[in-house]
Design a protein around this motif. Structure first.
Motif, PDB file in Angstrom:
ATOM      1  N   GLU A 275       0.848  -1.203   0.000  1.00  0.00           N
ATOM      2  CA  GLU A 275       0.000   0.000   0.000  1.00  0.00           C
ATOM      3  C   GLU A 275       0.883   1.253   0.000  1.00  0.00           C
ATOM      4  O   GLU A 275       0.787   2.115   0.880  1.00  0.00           O
ATOM      5  N   ILE A 276       1.743   1.344  -1.012  1.00  0.00           N
ATOM      6  CA  ILE A 276       2.719   2.432  -1.110  1.00  0.00           C
ATOM      7  C   ILE A 276       2.111   3.621  -1.846  1.00  0.00           C
ATOM      8  O   ILE A 276       1.594   3.480  -2.961  1.00  0.00           O
ATOM      9  N   HIS A 277       2.177   4.792  -1.227  1.00  0.00           N
ATOM     10  CA  HIS A 277       1.606   6.014  -1.824  1.00  0.00           C
ATOM     11  C   HIS A 277       2.628   7.137  -1.717  1.00  0.00           C
ATOM     12  O   HIS A 277       3.059   7.491  -0.609  1.00  0.00           O
ATOM     13  N   THR A 278       3.020   7.732  -2.875  1.00  0.00           N
ATOM     14  CA  THR A 278       4.025   8.795  -2.905  1.00  0.00           C
ATOM     15  C   THR A 278       3.390  10.124  -3.270  1.00  0.00           C
ATOM     16  O   THR A 278       2.575  10.211  -4.186  1.00  0.00           O
ATOM     17  N   THR A 279       3.766  11.180  -2.537  1.00  0.00           N
ATOM     18  CA  THR A 279       3.369  12.551  -2.848  1.00  0.00           C
ATOM     19  C   THR A 279       4.622  13.420  -2.773  1.00  0.00           C
ATOM     20  O   THR A 279       5.723  12.925  -2.523  1.00  0.00           O
ATOM     21  N   LEU A 280       4.457  14.723  -2.960  1.00  0.00           N
ATOM     22  CA  LEU A 280       5.591  15.633  -2.846  1.00  0.00           C
ATOM     23  C   LEU A 280       6.126  15.700  -1.423  1.00  0.00           C
ATOM     24  O   LEU A 280       7.246  16.155  -1.182  1.00  0.00           O
ATOM     25  N   GLU A 281       5.338  15.239  -0.460  1.00  0.00           N
ATOM     26  CA  GLU A 281       5.765  15.275   0.949  1.00  0.00           C
ATOM     27  C   GLU A 281       6.495  13.993   1.363  1.00  0.00           C
ATOM     28  O   GLU A 281       7.053  13.927   2.455  1.00  0.00           O
ATOM     29  N   GLY A 282       6.488  12.970   0.529  1.00  0.00           N
ATOM     30  CA  GLY A 282       7.146  11.721   0.881  1.00  0.00           C
ATOM     31  C   GLY A 282       6.287  10.526   0.514  1.00  0.00           C
ATOM     32  O   GLY A 282       5.387  10.617  -0.326  1.00  0.00           O
ATOM     33  N   THR A 283       6.527   9.407   1.182  1.00  0.00           N
ATOM     34  CA  THR A 283       5.852   8.157   0.843  1.00  0.00           C
ATOM     35  C   THR A 283       5.297   7.501   2.098  1.00  0.00           C
ATOM     36  O   THR A 283       5.979   7.400   3.123  1.00  0.00           O
ATOM     37  N   SER A 284       4.051   7.053   2.000  1.00  0.00           N
ATOM     38  CA  SER A 284       3.410   6.303   3.082  1.00  0.00           C
ATOM     39  C   SER A 284       3.250   4.854   2.655  1.00  0.00           C
ATOM     40  O   SER A 284       3.007   4.565   1.470  1.00  0.00           O
ATOM     41  N   PHE A 285       3.369   3.934   3.604  1.00  0.00           N
ATOM     42  CA  PHE A 285       3.218   2.519   3.296  1.00  0.00           C
ATOM     43  C   PHE A 285       3.052   1.733   4.586  1.00  0.00           C
ATOM     44  O   PHE A 285       3.283   2.240   5.690  1.00  0.00           O
ATOM     45  N   LYS A 286       2.637   0.483   4.428  1.00  0.00           N
ATOM     46  CA  LYS A 286       2.559  -0.427   5.556  1.00  0.00           C
ATOM     47  C   LYS A 286       3.808  -1.297   5.572  1.00  0.00           C
ATOM     48  O   LYS A 286       4.108  -1.984   4.604  1.00  0.00           O
ATOM     49  N   LEU A 287       4.538  -1.232   6.679  1.00  0.00           N
ATOM     50  CA  LEU A 287       5.754  -2.004   6.869  1.00  0.00           C
ATOM     51  C   LEU A 287       5.419  -3.293   7.604  1.00  0.00           C
ATOM     52  O   LEU A 287       4.775  -3.271   8.645  1.00  0.00           O
ATOM     53  N   ASN A 288       5.854  -4.417   7.025  1.00  0.00           N
ATOM     54  CA  ASN A 288       5.678  -5.705   7.687  1.00  0.00           C
ATOM     55  C   ASN A 288       7.053  -6.223   8.090  1.00  0.00           C
ATOM     56  O   ASN A 288       7.922  -6.431   7.244  1.00  0.00           O
ATOM     57  N   LEU A 289       7.265  -6.405   9.393  1.00  0.00           N
ATOM     58  CA  LEU A 289       8.537  -6.862   9.912  1.00  0.00           C
ATOM     59  C   LEU A 289       8.319  -8.163  10.675  1.00  0.00           C
ATOM     60  O   LEU A 289       7.752  -8.175  11.757  1.00  0.00           O
ATOM     61  N   PHE A 290       8.691  -9.261  10.046  1.00  0.00           N
ATOM     62  CA  PHE A 290       8.537 -10.590  10.635  1.00  0.00           C
ATOM     63  C   PHE A 290       7.108 -10.807  11.161  1.00  0.00           C
ATOM     64  O   PHE A 290       6.886 -11.266  12.281  1.00  0.00           O
ATOM     65  N   ALA A 368       8.781   6.765 -10.515  1.00  0.00           N
ATOM     66  CA  ALA A 368       8.578   7.505  -9.265  1.00  0.00           C
ATOM     67  C   ALA A 368       8.017   8.893  -9.522  1.00  0.00           C
ATOM     68  O   ALA A 368       7.083   9.334  -8.821  1.00  0.00           O
ATOM     69  N   VAL A 369       8.541   9.611 -10.511  1.00  0.00           N
ATOM     70  CA  VAL A 369       8.063  10.983 -10.741  1.00  0.00           C
ATOM     71  C   VAL A 369       6.645  11.002 -11.291  1.00  0.00           C
ATOM     72  O   VAL A 369       5.945  12.014 -11.164  1.00  0.00           O
ATOM     73  N   HIS A 370       6.206   9.896 -11.857  1.00  0.00           N
ATOM     74  CA  HIS A 370       4.840   9.852 -12.376  1.00  0.00           C
ATOM     75  C   HIS A 370       3.787   9.941 -11.271  1.00  0.00           C
ATOM     76  O   HIS A 370       2.622  10.190 -11.536  1.00  0.00           O
ATOM     77  N   HIS A 371       4.222   9.722 -10.021  1.00  0.00           N
ATOM     78  CA  HIS A 371       3.297   9.837  -8.892  1.00  0.00           C
ATOM     79  C   HIS A 371       3.173  11.278  -8.396  1.00  0.00           C
ATOM     80  O   HIS A 371       2.404  11.542  -7.473  1.00  0.00           O
TER      81      HIS A 371
END
Length: 503
Positions: A275-290, A368-371
């Motif tokens: 669920e990766i979402h990129t904007t001019l402010e950065g990128t949000s996503f769900k991190l799964n760690l083990f 990446a820039v297309h986002h």
């Protein structure tokens, strides 16, 4: 540093002519830099063989000469009886061994992290440098972005663009240890590994990013290229592996004997993101760690940089930092200069710089820039004179259809003919005569041409090896500043007639 006694038979397998030990101040591989009580190691380079410069090193004060030409060394020993001449099977391992010894094996007192891969080395290293220092582990870094201690970029001269030669590495690591630092990140290129610049370092962890065609002018084949990178993991205690890389991950996962963590986005991995979402402010996503999930927002851009971030998180986890502590410092993470770098100025269009000079890296930055919203995209791509010519048309193949305007130029021409480099790039276009495809021989002029094409609301993406502070032209490293070239365009004295300066 003070002179250190070296008993040669304890350090090298070889023949010693002359004194069996010397007090050595430092070790050099350039005879011009030899000084009193230095050891000079004869390295065979692309154009020159160090054995030709033994006399110069002696006249400059060297008391030890190490090489492979036994007959020549024996003759010299009959003339200079106070100087030690050592004949060894290979000079590069000897260079690394002696440098490590002279500087008291500094890597043994630091947590060492080697990062290798075609793309992403510098970004992973930068993310790691930022995270570890913010976590309180005083960390330095050696790589394409320069040599950094735990606070700032140092003044150490870097004669090799990414991974320094062995004496330079150990000199820097010695400096880190003098500062009582904790860790060192070393970008580890395939050429440096093959040339044994890292031979004496037992890495605490090695990181793999990916493997795509590159440096084939040196390695010859992809298999040789891969095997060079695999050697890094033979001298590492732990491994971090990109499960998404089809070229190298499987072999690493199968053959590595120590603790190993995988990361990835497409394939199942120990550390992953969705669920990766990129904007001019950065990128949000769900991190799964083990198996545990965390919502993350980081000031990074693009899915490929999320992958690089996962690699850095995996290293921190391998170092026993709790995930909550790692995530507490993510908001301050820093990207390296020239990697998805948004240039802040008063232009009515956006300017983004990226080091992408391989087809894979170019594809990633274009996606990446297309986002990010823009009216039209103008992208500058380059052919690299110093690299494998077969890669040049792949740059065009990658960029075609992904931008409204494409400007083709030349990076690091060396002795290559600029027009021939551009011709090679154009071979990759399906429609090379398109009015939206342009060629400009010089990078500076190509940047200005791209700006001339831009209108308010557009994005100009400048890719290639503009970062680094110089362009290799002939045999010379000619100073070059991408930001200065950009600033020159917007200087009122030089662009009074340009509409962009009046907007």
């Amino acid at each position: 540093m003070t002179n250190k006694e070296v008993i040669f038979e304890n350090l090298f397998q070889g023949i010693v002519y002359g004194p069996s030990s010397q007090y050595i101040s430092s070790v050099v591989y350039d005879s011009r830099e030899a000084g009193v009580d230095d050891a000079f190691v004869c390295i065979a380079g692309e154009k020159h063989d160090g054995h030709r410069f033994i006399e110069q090193a002696i006249q400059n004060g060297a008391n030890t000469i190490i090489g492979t030409e036994s007959k020549k060394l024996r003759i010299y020993s009959s003339i200079y009886k106070d100087i030690s001449f050592i004949s060894v099977p290979e000079t590069r391992p000897a260079l690394a061994q002696l440098a490590s010894y002279i500087y008291d094996s500094p890597s043994n007192s630091l947590y060492t992290i080697g990062v290798t891969g075609t793309n992403g080395k510098t970004t992973v290293s930068s993310f790691l440098y930022s995270l570890l220092n913010d976590l309180g582990k005083r960390t330095g870094s050696l790589g394409t972005s320069g040599i950094w201690d735990d606070e700032r970029k140092t003044e150490y001269k870097q004669t090799v663009p990414t991974t320094p030669e062995a004496p330079d590495i150990h000199r820097v690591l010695h400096y880190f240890r003098q500062r009582e630092m904790d860790a060192a990140i070393i970008e580890s290129t395939s050429i440096a590994i093959e040339q044994k610049r890292l031979a004496t370092i037992n890495f605490d962890v090695a990181v793999h990013t990916n493997l795509t065609p590159e440096h084939l002018e040196f390695h010859g084949t992809m298999e040789a290229y891969k095997q060079a990178k695999m050697k890094l993991f033979a001298q590492a205690k732990r491994a971090i592996v990109n499960a998404d890389d089809p070229q190298m991950a499987g072999e690493l996962i199968r053959d590595f004997k120590g603790p190993l963590i995988t990361y990835g986005i497409e394939e199942s991995a120990d550390v992953s993101a969705k669920e990766i979402h990129t904007t001019l402010e950065g990128t949000s996503f769900k991190l799964n760690l083990f198996g545990k999930e965390y919502q993350v927002h980081a000031p990074i851009f693009g899915t490929y940089n999320v992958s690089n971030f996962l690699a850095a998180v995996a290293v921190c986890h391998q170092m026993d930092y709790p995930v909550e502590r790692i995530l507490s410092v993510v908001s301050a993470i820093k990207s390296p200069e020239g990697r998805f770098q948004i240039v802040e100025n008063e232009a009515p269009f956006q300017i983004v710089l990226d080091y992408a000079h391989t087809p894979d890296a170019l594809y990633n930055i274009l996606n990446a820039v297309h986002h990010i919203p823009y009216r039209n995209l103008i992208v500058m791509i380059t052919g690299v004179g110093l690299r494998d010519p077969k890669k040049r048309p792949l740059m065009a193949e990658t960029a075609e259809g992904m931008a409204e305007e494409i400007v083709v130029s030349v990076d690091q021409p060396g002795h290559a003919n600029r027009q021939e480099v551009i011709n090679d790039v154009f071979k990759g276009f399906n429609e090379p005569l398109s009015s939206q495809i342009h060629s400009v021989l010089y990078r500076e002029e190509a940047i200005h041409y791209a700006f001339d094409l831009a209108e308010p609301g557009d994005m100009v993406l400048l890719t290639g090896i503009g970062f680094g502070g110089y362009q290799v032209i002939g045999d010379e490293k000619v100073p070059y500043s991408e930001l200065q070239v950009i600033e020159d365009y917007f200087d009122k004295d030089s662009c009074e007639k340009r509409a962009v300066c009046e907007s």
